[in-house]
Design a protein around this motif. Sequence first.
Motif, short mmCIF file in Angstrom:
data_model
loop_
_atom_site.label_atom_id
_atom_site.label_comp_id
_atom_site.label_asym_id
_atom_site.label_seq_id
_atom_site.Cartn_x
_atom_site.Cartn_y
_atom_site.Cartn_z
N MET A 171 -4.94 0.95 5.52
CA MET A 171 -5.69 -0.18 4.97
C MET A 171 -4.82 -1.15 4.19
N ALA A 172 -3.52 -0.89 4.15
CA ALA A 172 -2.63 -1.69 3.30
C ALA A 172 -2.66 -3.17 3.64
N ASP A 173 -2.57 -3.51 4.91
CA ASP A 173 -2.53 -4.91 5.31
C ASP A 173 -3.83 -5.62 4.95
N GLN A 174 -4.95 -4.98 5.22
CA GLN A 174 -6.25 -5.58 4.94
C GLN A 174 -6.44 -5.83 3.44
N ILE A 175 -5.98 -4.90 2.64
CA ILE A 175 -6.17 -5.02 1.20
C ILE A 175 -5.23 -6.06 0.60
N THR A 176 -3.94 -5.96 0.89
CA THR A 176 -2.96 -6.83 0.23
C THR A 176 -3.05 -8.28 0.66
N GLY A 204 -8.71 9.21 2.38
CA GLY A 204 -9.42 8.22 1.59
C GLY A 204 -8.54 7.10 1.07
N LEU A 205 -9.14 6.28 0.23
CA LEU A 205 -8.48 5.13 -0.38
C LEU A 205 -8.45 5.35 -1.89
N MET A 206 -7.28 5.28 -2.50
CA MET A 206 -7.18 5.53 -3.94
C MET A 206 -6.17 4.60 -4.58
N MET A 207 -6.58 4.03 -5.71
CA MET A 207 -5.65 3.26 -6.54
C MET A 207 -5.26 4.11 -7.73
N VAL A 208 -3.96 4.14 -8.04
CA VAL A 208 -3.44 5.03 -9.08
C VAL A 208 -2.78 4.23 -10.19
N HIS A 209 -3.28 4.41 -11.41
CA HIS A 209 -2.62 3.94 -12.62
C HIS A 209 -1.97 5.16 -13.25
N SER A 210 -0.72 5.05 -13.67
CA SER A 210 0.00 6.29 -13.96
C SER A 210 1.04 6.16 -15.05
N SER A 211 1.42 7.34 -15.58
CA SER A 211 2.54 7.47 -16.51
C SER A 211 3.32 8.70 -16.12
N LEU A 212 4.55 8.51 -15.66
CA LEU A 212 5.39 9.64 -15.28
C LEU A 212 5.68 10.53 -16.48
N GLN A 245 -11.63 -5.59 -2.83
CA GLN A 245 -11.70 -4.92 -1.53
C GLN A 245 -11.63 -3.40 -1.70
N ILE A 246 -10.85 -2.94 -2.67
CA ILE A 246 -10.76 -1.50 -2.92
C ILE A 246 -12.15 -0.97 -3.28
N VAL A 247 -12.85 -1.70 -4.12
CA VAL A 247 -14.20 -1.29 -4.52
C VAL A 247 -15.14 -1.36 -3.32
N ASN A 248 -15.07 -2.45 -2.56
CA ASN A 248 -15.96 -2.62 -1.41
C ASN A 248 -15.78 -1.51 -0.37
N MET A 249 -14.55 -1.01 -0.24
CA MET A 249 -14.25 0.01 0.75
C MET A 249 -14.51 1.44 0.23
N GLY A 250 -15.09 1.53 -0.95
CA GLY A 250 -15.39 2.84 -1.48
C GLY A 250 -14.19 3.57 -2.06
N GLN A 302 -4.09 9.22 7.26
CA GLN A 302 -5.22 8.30 7.37
C GLN A 302 -5.63 7.73 6.02
N GLY A 303 -5.00 8.19 4.96
CA GLY A 303 -5.33 7.70 3.63
C GLY A 303 -4.45 6.54 3.21
N THR A 304 -4.90 5.81 2.21
CA THR A 304 -4.16 4.64 1.70
C THR A 304 -3.99 4.75 0.19
N LEU A 305 -2.76 4.61 -0.24
CA LEU A 305 -2.41 4.63 -1.66
C LEU A 305 -2.19 3.21 -2.15
N VAL A 306 -2.79 2.87 -3.27
CA VAL A 306 -2.62 1.55 -3.88
C VAL A 306 -2.13 1.73 -5.31
N VAL A 307 -1.19 0.90 -5.73
CA VAL A 307 -0.70 0.93 -7.12
C VAL A 307 -0.63 -0.50 -7.65
N PRO A 308 -0.80 -0.66 -8.96
CA PRO A 308 -0.62 -1.99 -9.56
C PRO A 308 0.87 -2.29 -9.67
N THR A 309 1.27 -3.47 -9.31
CA THR A 309 2.68 -3.88 -9.44
C THR A 309 2.74 -5.19 -10.24
#
Length: 227
Positions: free
Chosen positions: A120-125, A30-38, A141-146, A62-69
């Motif tokens: 999905m990294a190229d398509q999203i970024t 799947g596709l997931m965006m992660v906001h985090s605190s170590l 795009q993250i929302v549109n892709m579920g 086959q999955g894609t990880l997204v993080v805020p930078t």
Amino acid sequence: SRSAARCGAMVIGCQELVNDLSRLGVPAGGLMMVHSSLRSIGMVEGGADTVVDALLECLGPQGTLVVPTFTFAAPNHPGFVFDPALTPSEMGAISEAARRRAGAQRSIHVFHSIAAIGPMADQITNAGGASAWDAYSPMQQIVNMGGRFLLLGVPYTRLTAIHLVEVQVGVPYRRQIEVEMLVRRPDGALERVVSTSMPPQPGFGGNDFNRLGQLLEAEQAVRIGAV
């Protein structure tokens, strides 16, 4: 998804993280965006890199990880040049560890860039134009892709995707501004790039994203678990 932290003297390994994240619902393929605190997770063997390892293992090839930078402080320095390959993320150790991974790609929105790893990294970024929040932006795009959003040891106030709704409905407490800054391209060339931002207007009372989180939980749209 929202996680509660389990802190203590124990040192947490990668496989424990994989097991907990899988139970929490990190989707294989799947596709997931992660906001985090170590720090909220506790003592992790190998630190932030191990958390990224665990997330990628759960998502699979086959999955894609997204993080805020995002970068808020750096652009205020005189002579600042945004370099997607070198400018550090100001969103915590896990986001920075993901940004530095081989194969990670990053959008060029100076204040609100995101980094992604996976098919999905190229398509999203590379989506959209100057705005990080409009209907064509990487975040949309993250929302549109579920895609799903994981709040790993952080509250709903970190769920920045809510800004998409603010832009869509045209909330009166934000205004659109355009900022032109230098961006370093992969070949080393410098290019002036315009980024659109939506800062709050004077008198803005703050965001109560936790209230929206409560509504999501009432609708059973959130899975909560310990990591």
